[in-house]
Design a protein around this motif. Structure first.
Motif, PDB file in Angstrom:
ATOM      1  N   GLU A   1      -3.939  44.830  42.760  1.00  0.00           N
ATOM      2  CA  GLU A   1      -3.004  45.504  43.661  1.00  0.00           C
ATOM      3  C   GLU A   1      -2.957  44.814  45.017  1.00  0.00           C
ATOM      4  N   LEU A   2      -4.118  44.380  45.518  1.00  0.00           N
ATOM      5  CA  LEU A   2      -4.156  43.672  46.801  1.00  0.00           C
ATOM      6  C   LEU A   2      -3.383  42.360  46.716  1.00  0.00           C
ATOM      7  N   ASP A   3      -3.533  41.655  45.580  1.00  0.00           N
ATOM      8  CA  ASP A   3      -2.806  40.397  45.404  1.00  0.00           C
ATOM      9  C   ASP A   3      -1.300  40.626  45.398  1.00  0.00           C
ATOM     10  N   VAL A   4      -0.864  41.699  44.703  1.00  0.00           N
ATOM     11  CA  VAL A   4       0.572  41.998  44.642  1.00  0.00           C
ATOM     12  C   VAL A   4       1.099  42.326  46.027  1.00  0.00           C
TER      13      VAL A   4
ATOM     14  N   THR B   1      -3.448  39.276  35.532  1.00  0.00           N
ATOM     15  CA  THR B   1      -3.242  39.519  36.958  1.00  0.00           C
ATOM     16  C   THR B   1      -3.145  38.231  37.760  1.00  0.00           C
ATOM     17  N   ARG B   2      -3.710  37.136  37.260  1.00  0.00           N
ATOM     18  CA  ARG B   2      -3.654  35.865  37.982  1.00  0.00           C
ATOM     19  C   ARG B   2      -2.564  34.930  37.472  1.00  0.00           C
ATOM     20  N   GLY B   3      -2.063  35.208  36.269  1.00  0.00           N
ATOM     21  CA  GLY B   3      -1.059  34.325  35.689  1.00  0.00           C
ATOM     22  C   GLY B   3       0.262  34.392  36.425  1.00  0.00           C
ATOM     23  N   ARG B   4       0.924  33.253  36.531  1.00  0.00           N
ATOM     24  CA  ARG B   4       2.217  33.175  37.220  1.00  0.00           C
ATOM     25  C   ARG B   4       3.384  33.442  36.291  1.00  0.00           C
ATOM     26  N   ARG B   5       3.225  33.140  35.014  1.00  0.00           N
ATOM     27  CA  ARG B   5       4.303  33.358  34.046  1.00  0.00           C
ATOM     28  C   ARG B   5       3.875  34.466  33.098  1.00  0.00           C
ATOM     29  N   GLN B   6       4.470  35.639  33.274  1.00  0.00           N
ATOM     30  CA  GLN B   6       4.074  36.793  32.473  1.00  0.00           C
ATOM     31  C   GLN B   6       4.390  36.591  30.997  1.00  0.00           C
ATOM     32  N   SER B   7       5.423  35.817  30.696  1.00  0.00           N
ATOM     33  CA  SER B   7       5.783  35.579  29.303  1.00  0.00           C
ATOM     34  C   SER B   7       4.685  34.836  28.549  1.00  0.00           C
ATOM     35  N   VAL B   8       3.831  34.138  29.282  1.00  0.00           N
ATOM     36  CA  VAL B   8       2.705  33.427  28.676  1.00  0.00           C
ATOM     37  C   VAL B   8       1.404  34.205  28.855  1.00  0.00           C
TER      38      VAL B   8
ATOM     39  N   LEU C   1       0.793  37.429  29.496  1.00  0.00           N
ATOM     40  CA  LEU C   1       0.671  38.741  28.860  1.00  0.00           C
ATOM     41  C   LEU C   1       0.311  38.631  27.377  1.00  0.00           C
ATOM     42  N   PRO C   2       1.035  37.834  26.560  1.00  0.00           N
ATOM     43  CA  PRO C   2       0.622  37.712  25.159  1.00  0.00           C
ATOM     44  C   PRO C   2      -0.767  37.082  24.997  1.00  0.00           C
ATOM     45  N   LEU C   3      -1.080  36.095  25.854  1.00  0.00           N
ATOM     46  CA  LEU C   3      -2.390  35.451  25.757  1.00  0.00           C
ATOM     47  C   LEU C   3      -3.501  36.429  26.112  1.00  0.00           C
ATOM     48  N   GLY C   4      -3.346  37.128  27.233  1.00  0.00           N
ATOM     49  CA  GLY C   4      -4.345  38.106  27.628  1.00  0.00           C
ATOM     50  C   GLY C   4      -4.481  39.225  26.618  1.00  0.00           C
TER      51      GLY C   4
END
Length: 218
Positions: free
Chosen positions: A177-180, A42-49, A51-54
């Motif tokens: 959700e608030l951040d988005v 939720t805090r990451g800026r690059r989902q490609s990195v 999402l797999p890491l999380g």
């Protein structure tokens, strides 16, 4: 799901008890890794990195929770594991965790959310029972005293743990959700009042190609 399913575990001719501190530690690990995974995604800026890491951290943590919970089981039998099924259960845990985090980011709407929950429940159960299929129990020679608490005594701690996990997930998802929403509002083009009383967009991307004119806002 893990702790409820463990209440149904039985080994013929052998009593089963649980080491309470180790069982609670496995629950703490589960809560911690899920929190870390959600935070990364939720805090990451690059989902490609992120999402797999999380997903990897969460999946490995869930697998660790399962096998530490199994280590907390006290019985007179000797417990062994089939390595290939252990590895398969870990792969399922990582894939399921990554899918869960992807659903968190992309799935909206009641029907889609219900479908995602169904898929995840199948994946989590698949991980658990694959790991249980890897277990082999063999009666050892002699009579061994078994320390710990009976499975039914874990019901109250189970309810408390599940309540904490659900509460934490609701809080984290709500903050996400608030951040988005905040990012969406920040990304909208600001409006300024131009001379002559017309409202015009101050975003250069909205300018017309001809004469540097700004389009009138209806």
């Amino acid at each position: 799901m893990h702790f409820t399913a463990m209440l149904g575990v039985g080994i013929a001719g052998a009593p089963i008890r649980y080491d309470v501190p180790m069982t609670l530690l496995s629950a703490v690990i589960a809560i911690g890794v899920v929190l870390i995974g959600l935070t990364i995604v939720t805090r990451g800026r690059r989902q490609s990195v992120s999402l797999p890491l999380g997903g990897a951290i969460t999946g490995l943590g869930v697998a660790a929770m399962h096998y530490l919970g199994m280590r907390a089981m006290r019985t007179g039998a000797e417990i062994a594991y089939r390595p290939e099924l252990v590895m398969l259960s870990i792969v399922i845990a990582v894939v399921a965790a990554t899918a869960a985090l992807w659903f968190l980011l992309h799935v909206r709407g009641l029907i889609k959310t219900a479908g995602a929950a169904l898929v995840m429940s199948v994946a989590v159960c698949g991980m658990h029972y694959t790991a249980m299929a890897a277990m082999r129990a063999r009666h050892s020679a002699g009579v061994h005293a078994v320390d710990g608490v009976a499975p039914v005594q874990l019901v109250l701690p189970l309810i408390a743990t599940v309540s904490l996990v659900v509460t934490g997930l609701v809080i984290v998802v709500g903050l996400a959700e608030l951040d988005v929403d905040a990012e969406n509002r920040a990304g909208r083009a600001p409006l300024g009042r131009a001379s002559g009383g017309d409202w015009r967009s101050t975003d250069p991307a909205n300018r017309s190609d001809g004469g540097g004119q700004w389009p009138r806002r209806n």
